[in-house]
Design a protein around this motif. Sequence first.
Motif, short mmCIF file in Angstrom:
data_model
loop_
_atom_site.label_atom_id
_atom_site.label_comp_id
_atom_site.label_asym_id
_atom_site.label_seq_id
_atom_site.Cartn_x
_atom_site.Cartn_y
_atom_site.Cartn_z
N TYR A 1 4.52 -59.07 -12.56
CA TYR A 1 3.41 -59.99 -12.87
C TYR A 1 2.18 -59.64 -12.03
CZ TYR A 1 7.14 -62.77 -15.00
OH TYR A 1 8.19 -63.19 -15.78
N PHE A 2 1.02 -59.63 -12.67
CA PHE A 2 -0.21 -59.31 -11.95
C PHE A 2 -1.40 -59.86 -12.74
CE2 PHE A 2 1.82 -55.75 -14.11
CZ PHE A 2 0.93 -55.45 -15.12
N THR A 3 -2.59 -59.59 -12.26
CA THR A 3 -3.80 -60.12 -12.92
C THR A 3 -4.38 -59.08 -13.87
OG1 THR A 3 -5.29 -59.30 -11.20
CG2 THR A 3 -4.31 -61.48 -10.86
N LEU A 4 -5.29 -59.53 -14.70
CA LEU A 4 -5.94 -58.64 -15.66
C LEU A 4 -6.76 -57.57 -14.95
CD1 LEU A 4 -6.43 -58.05 -18.65
CD2 LEU A 4 -8.36 -59.66 -18.59
N SER A 5 -7.42 -57.94 -13.86
CA SER A 5 -8.21 -56.96 -13.12
C SER A 5 -7.30 -55.91 -12.47
CB SER A 5 -9.07 -57.65 -12.06
OG SER A 5 -8.26 -58.34 -11.12
N GLU A 6 -6.12 -56.34 -12.00
CA GLU A 6 -5.16 -55.38 -11.42
C GLU A 6 -4.64 -54.43 -12.49
OE1 GLU A 6 -3.13 -57.75 -7.66
OE2 GLU A 6 -2.50 -58.27 -9.70
N PHE A 7 -4.44 -54.95 -13.69
CA PHE A 7 -4.01 -54.10 -14.81
C PHE A 7 -5.04 -52.99 -15.04
CE2 PHE A 7 -4.63 -53.10 -19.30
CZ PHE A 7 -3.38 -52.62 -19.66
N GLU A 8 -6.29 -53.37 -15.11
CA GLU A 8 -7.35 -52.39 -15.38
C GLU A 8 -7.51 -51.40 -14.23
OE1 GLU A 8 -10.64 -54.96 -16.14
OE2 GLU A 8 -10.05 -55.37 -18.22
N THR A 9 -7.26 -51.86 -13.01
CA THR A 9 -7.38 -50.96 -11.85
C THR A 9 -6.29 -49.90 -11.85
OG1 THR A 9 -8.39 -52.70 -10.49
CG2 THR A 9 -7.38 -50.85 -9.33
N VAL A 10 -5.07 -50.31 -12.17
CA VAL A 10 -3.93 -49.39 -12.10
C VAL A 10 -3.73 -48.60 -13.39
CG1 VAL A 10 -1.42 -49.24 -11.78
CG2 VAL A 10 -2.77 -50.80 -10.36
N PHE A 11 -3.85 -49.28 -14.55
CA PHE A 11 -3.56 -48.62 -15.82
C PHE A 11 -4.81 -48.22 -16.60
CE2 PHE A 11 0.15 -51.37 -14.99
CZ PHE A 11 1.15 -50.41 -15.00
N GLY A 12 -5.95 -48.81 -16.25
CA GLY A 12 -7.18 -48.51 -16.98
C GLY A 12 -7.36 -49.45 -18.17
N GLN A 13 -8.31 -49.15 -19.02
CA GLN A 13 -8.56 -49.96 -20.21
C GLN A 13 -7.42 -49.79 -21.21
OE1 GLN A 13 -11.02 -52.17 -20.98
NE2 GLN A 13 -11.78 -51.96 -18.87
#
Length: 235
Positions: A92-104
Motif C-alpha cells: 500500500y502506498f500513495t499515488l505520488s509514490e506510485f508515480e515516483t517509483v513506477f512512473g506514469q
Amino acid sequence: MAGISGLKVIVKKNKMKIVVLISILVLSVSCRNKEIKSVEKIDTSKETEEIISENKSKPDTSYTTDIPHIEDFQNEVMKEEDILFNGRLKKYFTLSEFETVFGQNDSIKLLLEEEPCYTIFENKDGSVDPEDKYLYKEGSRFENSKDKVAVDEFKFTKSNFVLFKGIRLDSSTSISDLQKIFPNATKNIGSMDVYKEGKVQVIQLREDENNVSDGHINIFIKNGKLYSMHWWYPC
C-alpha cells in the motif's frame, strides 16, 4: 584272645568317631555353601532393584521422533511487511509514490467497467466509489482509490522486482531458486490457464502463519522463470 577283642572294640569306636567327624564336616560345608548362595542371591536382587530404580529415574525419550509437525508441510507464508516492490514500496502506498517509483501509468480502467468480484478499497457495504480505478503499468495492475494505491497484480520485468526478506526475486529467478525459498509450495506446484497468457505454472503462498486470511498469493512461473504474482480472494 581277650586282648584282640579289646583292640577290635577300640578300632570300631575310632571308626565311629571318624564317621561322626566326617559327617559334621560335610554338614558344616553344606550349610556354608547354602549361606553363600543365599547371600549371593540377595546381592543379585539388590543389584537388579538398583538398575530398575535407575532406569525409572531416567526420562523416557522413546517418544521422541524426527517426524515433522503438520505445519512443516504447509505452504510457506509471504507477509505484506516482508515485501518491497522494486526495493522501495510495500503493498500500500500513495499515488505520488506510485508515480515516483513506477512512473506514469500506461492506461486506466474504472472498476465499474471491470466489475471484479473483490476489490481492495471497497466500502463497508461492499460497494466501490465510481472513480475507483485500475492503473496499468508494464503488465502490472494497481488499484487506485483517491490518493490510495495498492498492488493487485505484479509482473516481473527487467525493471520490476521484489525484495522478499531481503532476497531479490525478479524475471531471472528460476524454479530451482524458488525451491530454496519455498520448498513446500514448489512441491505442490500446479498449472493454470491465465487470460491472455495461456497455461502457466503456479505456486500458492499463505498470507499469514495462522491461516486467518481466506485468500492466498499466486506466484506464476512461465518458461521456467518467475513471471508474476497476484493476491487472490474468494468472491
